[in-house]
Design a protein around this motif. Structure first.
Motif, PDB file in Angstrom:
ATOM      1  N   MET A   1      15.833 151.414 151.733  1.00  0.00           N
ATOM      2  CA  MET A   1      15.447 150.194 152.423  1.00  0.00           C
ATOM      3  C   MET A   1      15.530 150.454 153.921  1.00  0.00           C
ATOM      4  N   SER A   2      14.511 150.029 154.618  1.00  0.00           N
ATOM      5  CA  SER A   2      14.491 150.218 156.057  1.00  0.00           C
ATOM      6  C   SER A   2      14.288 148.869 156.724  1.00  0.00           C
ATOM      7  N   LEU A   3      15.317 148.400 157.396  1.00  0.00           N
ATOM      8  CA  LEU A   3      15.260 147.111 158.074  1.00  0.00           C
ATOM      9  C   LEU A   3      15.283 147.319 159.584  1.00  0.00           C
ATOM     10  N   SER A   4      14.659 146.407 160.306  1.00  0.00           N
ATOM     11  CA  SER A   4      14.687 146.470 161.763  1.00  0.00           C
ATOM     12  C   SER A   4      16.069 146.035 162.263  1.00  0.00           C
ATOM     13  N   GLU A   5      16.354 146.331 163.531  1.00  0.00           N
ATOM     14  CA  GLU A   5      17.633 145.899 164.112  1.00  0.00           C
ATOM     15  C   GLU A   5      17.779 144.387 164.024  1.00  0.00           C
ATOM     16  N   LYS A   6      16.709 143.662 164.284  1.00  0.00           N
ATOM     17  CA  LYS A   6      16.742 142.200 164.234  1.00  0.00           C
ATOM     18  C   LYS A   6      17.079 141.722 162.817  1.00  0.00           C
ATOM     19  N   GLU A   7      16.455 142.329 161.812  1.00  0.00           N
ATOM     20  CA  GLU A   7      16.719 141.958 160.413  1.00  0.00           C
ATOM     21  C   GLU A   7      18.158 142.291 160.027  1.00  0.00           C
ATOM     22  N   LEU A   8      18.641 143.452 160.468  1.00  0.00           N
ATOM     23  CA  LEU A   8      20.019 143.837 160.152  1.00  0.00           C
ATOM     24  C   LEU A   8      21.008 142.849 160.757  1.00  0.00           C
ATOM     25  N   LEU A   9      20.826 142.521 162.017  1.00  0.00           N
ATOM     26  CA  LEU A   9      21.759 141.619 162.693  1.00  0.00           C
ATOM     27  C   LEU A   9      21.695 140.194 162.142  1.00  0.00           C
ATOM     28  N   ALA A  10      20.604 139.860 161.452  1.00  0.00           N
ATOM     29  CA  ALA A  10      20.481 138.539 160.826  1.00  0.00           C
ATOM     30  C   ALA A  10      21.211 138.471 159.485  1.00  0.00           C
ATOM     31  N   LEU A  11      21.554 139.630 158.921  1.00  0.00           N
ATOM     32  CA  LEU A  11      22.277 139.656 157.647  1.00  0.00           C
ATOM     33  C   LEU A  11      23.677 139.077 157.822  1.00  0.00           C
ATOM     34  N   LYS A  12      24.170 138.449 156.783  1.00  0.00           N
ATOM     35  CA  LYS A  12      25.537 137.917 156.776  1.00  0.00           C
ATOM     36  C   LYS A  12      26.403 138.869 155.947  1.00  0.00           C
ATOM     37  N   PRO A  13      27.127 139.779 156.613  1.00  0.00           N
ATOM     38  CA  PRO A  13      27.930 140.747 155.857  1.00  0.00           C
ATOM     39  C   PRO A  13      29.094 140.074 155.128  1.00  0.00           C
ATOM     40  N   ASP A  14      29.442 140.648 153.996  1.00  0.00           N
ATOM     41  CA  ASP A  14      30.588 140.159 153.226  1.00  0.00           C
ATOM     42  C   ASP A  14      31.890 140.715 153.780  1.00  0.00           C
ATOM     43  N   HIS A  15      31.818 141.894 154.401  1.00  0.00           N
ATOM     44  CA  HIS A  15      33.001 142.554 154.970  1.00  0.00           C
ATOM     45  C   HIS A  15      32.628 143.168 156.307  1.00  0.00           C
ATOM     46  N   ILE A  16      33.489 142.977 157.301  1.00  0.00           N
ATOM     47  CA  ILE A  16      33.294 143.579 158.615  1.00  0.00           C
ATOM     48  C   ILE A  16      34.473 144.506 158.888  1.00  0.00           C
ATOM     49  N   VAL A  17      34.161 145.748 159.196  1.00  0.00           N
ATOM     50  CA  VAL A  17      35.185 146.754 159.487  1.00  0.00           C
ATOM     51  C   VAL A  17      35.158 147.019 160.997  1.00  0.00           C
ATOM     52  N   ASP A  18      36.259 146.755 161.669  1.00  0.00           N
ATOM     53  CA  ASP A  18      36.357 146.975 163.112  1.00  0.00           C
ATOM     54  C   ASP A  18      36.881 148.382 163.361  1.00  0.00           C
ATOM     55  N   ALA A  19      36.008 149.233 163.872  1.00  0.00           N
ATOM     56  CA  ALA A  19      36.385 150.615 164.154  1.00  0.00           C
ATOM     57  C   ALA A  19      36.155 150.955 165.627  1.00  0.00           C
ATOM     58  N   VAL A  20      36.088 149.934 166.467  1.00  0.00           N
ATOM     59  CA  VAL A  20      35.887 150.157 167.905  1.00  0.00           C
ATOM     60  C   VAL A  20      37.111 150.896 168.454  1.00  0.00           C
ATOM     61  N   GLY A  21      36.838 151.968 169.187  1.00  0.00           N
ATOM     62  CA  GLY A  21      37.915 152.775 169.762  1.00  0.00           C
ATOM     63  C   GLY A  21      38.388 153.901 168.866  1.00  0.00           C
ATOM     64  N   GLU A  22      37.888 153.941 167.636  1.00  0.00           N
ATOM     65  CA  GLU A  22      38.271 154.990 166.686  1.00  0.00           C
ATOM     66  C   GLU A  22      37.243 156.123 166.734  1.00  0.00           C
ATOM     67  N   VAL A  23      37.660 157.306 166.321  1.00  0.00           N
ATOM     68  CA  VAL A  23      36.759 158.456 166.256  1.00  0.00           C
ATOM     69  C   VAL A  23      36.799 159.052 164.847  1.00  0.00           C
ATOM     70  N   CYS A  24      35.826 159.924 164.563  1.00  0.00           N
ATOM     71  CA  CYS A  24      35.781 160.602 163.268  1.00  0.00           C
ATOM     72  C   CYS A  24      36.994 161.523 163.129  1.00  0.00           C
ATOM     73  N   PRO A  25      37.558 161.644 161.966  1.00  0.00           N
ATOM     74  CA  PRO A  25      37.070 161.103 160.703  1.00  0.00           C
ATOM     75  C   PRO A  25      37.582 159.694 160.396  1.00  0.00           C
ATOM     76  N   HIS A  26      38.347 159.099 161.310  1.00  0.00           N
ATOM     77  CA  HIS A  26      38.916 157.781 161.024  1.00  0.00           C
ATOM     78  C   HIS A  26      37.833 156.717 160.832  1.00  0.00           C
ATOM     79  N   THR A  27      36.735 156.805 161.578  1.00  0.00           N
ATOM     80  CA  THR A  27      35.661 155.826 161.397  1.00  0.00           C
ATOM     81  C   THR A  27      35.090 155.905 159.980  1.00  0.00           C
ATOM     82  N   LEU A  28      34.955 157.105 159.465  1.00  0.00           N
ATOM     83  CA  LEU A  28      34.456 157.281 158.101  1.00  0.00           C
ATOM     84  C   LEU A  28      35.467 156.751 157.091  1.00  0.00           C
TER      85      LEU A  28
END
Length: 86
Positions: A1-28
């Motif tokens: 499935m290929s969605l545009s940025e606008k379509e993706l941001l319009a989705l209502k996620p069931d789970h949000i993972v905050d990984a701001v400030g983290e680096v790999c492999p922790h983000t994964l």
């Protein structure tokens, strides 16, 4: 499935993972933990400022067959990585 940025941001996620400030492999690891908590068909979005995660997370999801990578949307210097759990 290929969605545009606008379509993706319009989705209502069931789970949000905050990984701001983290680096790999922790983000994964955070993304995989979020997917483990999700039920089949639910959408998990990881928010990160680490650009490498936009490559590692989709690759791991595909390789492990744990979900469907929906796409990445960039917003305000952060990447929103969308995955639908299998």
């Amino acid at each position: 499935m290929s969605l545009s940025e606008k379509e993706l941001l319009a989705l209502k996620p069931d789970h949000i993972v905050d990984a701001v400030g983290e680096v790999c492999p922790h983000t994964l690891n955070l993304a995989l933990d979020g997917l483990k908590k999700a039920k089949s068909g639910e959408i998990v979005v990881e928010v990160t400022d680490h650009s490498i995660a936009t490559k590692t997370i989709p690759a791991a999801v595909k390789m492990n067959k744990i979900g469907e990578f929906l796409g990445v949307a960039k917003k305000g210097g952060e990447y929103h990585i969308f995955v639908k759990k299998a």
